[in-house]
Design an enzyme around this catalytic site. Structure first.
Site, short mmCIF file in Angstrom:
data_model
loop_
_atom_site.label_atom_id
_atom_site.label_comp_id
_atom_site.label_asym_id
_atom_site.label_seq_id
_atom_site.Cartn_x
_atom_site.Cartn_y
_atom_site.Cartn_z
N THR A 195 76.11 11.87 44.61
CA THR A 195 75.65 11.35 43.33
C THR A 195 75.97 12.37 42.26
O THR A 195 75.70 13.56 42.45
CB THR A 195 74.11 11.18 43.38
OG1 THR A 195 73.80 10.12 44.24
CG2 THR A 195 73.53 10.91 42.00
N ARG A 223 69.15 -2.47 48.31
CA ARG A 223 68.50 -1.15 48.29
C ARG A 223 68.83 -0.41 46.98
O ARG A 223 69.94 -0.41 46.49
CB ARG A 223 68.99 -0.33 49.48
CG ARG A 223 68.38 1.07 49.59
CD ARG A 223 69.24 2.15 48.96
NE ARG A 223 68.73 3.48 49.21
CZ ARG A 223 69.23 4.58 48.66
NH1 ARG A 223 70.24 4.52 47.84
NH2 ARG A 223 68.70 5.76 48.92
N VAL A 224 67.80 0.23 46.42
CA VAL A 224 67.96 1.05 45.22
C VAL A 224 67.46 2.45 45.56
O VAL A 224 66.43 2.59 46.24
CB VAL A 224 67.15 0.45 44.05
CG1 VAL A 224 67.09 1.41 42.88
CG2 VAL A 224 67.75 -0.89 43.62
N GLY A 225 68.18 3.46 45.10
CA GLY A 225 67.79 4.84 45.41
C GLY A 225 67.01 5.50 44.29
O GLY A 225 66.36 4.83 43.48
N ASP A 226 67.08 6.81 44.25
CA ASP A 226 66.33 7.60 43.27
C ASP A 226 67.03 7.69 41.92
O ASP A 226 66.38 7.90 40.89
CB ASP A 226 66.11 9.02 43.80
CG ASP A 226 67.45 9.72 44.08
OD1 ASP A 226 68.31 9.10 44.74
OD2 ASP A 226 67.62 10.87 43.65
N THR A 246 70.14 14.85 44.15
CA THR A 246 71.09 14.14 45.00
C THR A 246 70.55 14.18 46.43
O THR A 246 69.66 14.96 46.73
CB THR A 246 72.50 14.77 44.92
OG1 THR A 246 73.41 13.99 45.71
CG2 THR A 246 72.50 16.19 45.40
N GLY A 247 71.08 13.33 47.27
CA GLY A 247 70.60 13.29 48.64
C GLY A 247 69.87 11.99 48.94
O GLY A 247 70.06 10.99 48.24
N LEU A 248 69.07 12.03 49.97
CA LEU A 248 68.39 10.80 50.41
C LEU A 248 67.33 10.38 49.38
O LEU A 248 66.24 10.96 49.31
CB LEU A 248 67.77 11.01 51.78
CG LEU A 248 67.16 9.75 52.41
CD1 LEU A 248 68.19 8.65 52.61
CD2 LEU A 248 66.50 10.08 53.74
N GLY A 249 67.68 9.36 48.60
CA GLY A 249 66.86 8.97 47.47
C GLY A 249 65.43 8.63 47.82
O GLY A 249 64.51 8.89 47.04
#
Ligand code: ASP
Length: 336
Positions: A195, A223-226, A246-249
């Protein structure tokens, strides 16, 4: 005097460094000079303007710096910087060429936030490359903060964005290969996600930030992330600083990571200390399975100090400051 020496001297002599609404009004050490000289002195001392971004994105930080050096504002800089990677088809986690969800659809999340605390974001946006610019339009041209899915797409088209197919041959091939095993768990590959989160401080000392992503590869449809969640993937407080993630939201959202980092800086932590504390909130949760996922933060404060930290090795940032556009390897938690 070098910036670091000034900061050291300032703390020794009690000269107040500016963590206020404006850098240029708060420095007594140069009060005998004209305002213009003062501004220049403070820019030099604090290393402004400044751009910092997640991962190795020197072209993007260079674009942002070009705007800042020409006297442009931080908001334009972060938008234009992010657009460089959105248009880069080789970058498979942002914009055109992003890896799709498990149904084969490329869906984008993005957000942007300015010095006034205004913000805009888009989630589950399809067929529009420059999600960050759509987020900016949401911020500037609507009374809302977030638009999703088909509504976001139609809004973008109404603002003149051209719809296009974002699934490139390379990303389609990768998806076809993934489908052979189709592992269901949304565990992020520790080395392979990027990201683009970008923070900039302009010549006025004002901060803006932006974030853009195609999210977790092969995620569940919808799915929506951070990244588009204000306070999670991005937060700016122009009095204090800014942060992007960044990373696993999912893990960033659960700890409201970027807001947390900025609030920790408000309490007096340096950007580095604040990023480390935010990562410790994730890894020290009871039953945390942090060994299976990555999260990284990058933060900047009003003084132009930066910090970054991640759970695992291989997180890096790109920082353009004092004429140097450099990739910097982040320190990390899991050294076991
Ligand atoms: N933070 C992004 C998300 O969870 C993914 C990434 O940084 O690669 O959507």
């Amino acid at each position: 005097m070098k910036r670091r020496d000034f900061i050291k001297n300032a703390s020794l002599t009690g000269v107040g460094l500016a963590i206020g609404s404006s850098l240029i009004n708060c420095d007594e050490a140069v009060s005998d000079k004209t305002t213009e000289q003062n501004n220049k002195a403070i820019h030099d001392l604090y290393g402004l303007p400044l751009v910092v971004a997640t991962w190795h994105v020197k072209n993007a930080t260079a674009k942002a710096m070009e705007i800042l050096q020409a006297g442009g504002n931080a908001l334009d800089a972060v938008e234009q910087g992010c657009r460089v990677e959105e248009a880069n088809e080789k970058d498979q986690t942002v914009g055109k060429g992003g890896l799709p969800d498990r149904e084969g659809n490329v869906t984008l999340d993005a957000s942007i936030m300015d010095k006034h605390g205004n913000c805009g974001s888009v989630v589950y946006l399809q067929n529009i490359t420059h999600a960050v610019s759509v987020a900016r339009k949401v911020m500037e041209d609507t009374p809302h903060v977030m638009l999703a899915g088909e509504g976001a797409k139609q809004f973008a088209i109404s603002k003149g964005f051209e719809p296009e197919d974002l699934l490139t041959e390379a990303s389609k091939d990768a998806w076809e290969k993934w489908k052979v095993e189709a592992k269901y768990k949304p565990i992020i590959n520790i080395e392979n996600h990027d990201t683009i989160g970008m923070l900039a401080i302009d010549k006025n000392g004002d901060i803006s930030g932006a974030c853009t992503t195609s999210g977790l590869a092969y995620k569940l449809a919808g799915r929506v992330g951070d990244s588009p969640i204000i306070g999670s993937g991005l937060f700016i407080d122009n009095e204090i600083g800014g942060c992007v993630a960044t990373g696993l939201g999912e893990e960033v959202v659960k700890t409201v990571g970027s807001f947390l980092v900025v609030e920790l800086m408000r309490q007096g932590k340096s950007p580095q200390q604040a990023c480390e504390e935010a990562i410790s909130r994730i890894v020290n949760k009871p039953n945390s399975n942090y060994k299976n996922f990555q999260v990284g933060y990058v933060a900047v404060n009003k003084k132009g100090e930066t910090g970054c930290y991640s759970i695992h090795q291989w997180f890096s940032i790109t920082k353009y400051q004092d004429g140097v556009n450099a990739q910097i390897q982040s320190d990390y938690y899991n050294k076991a």
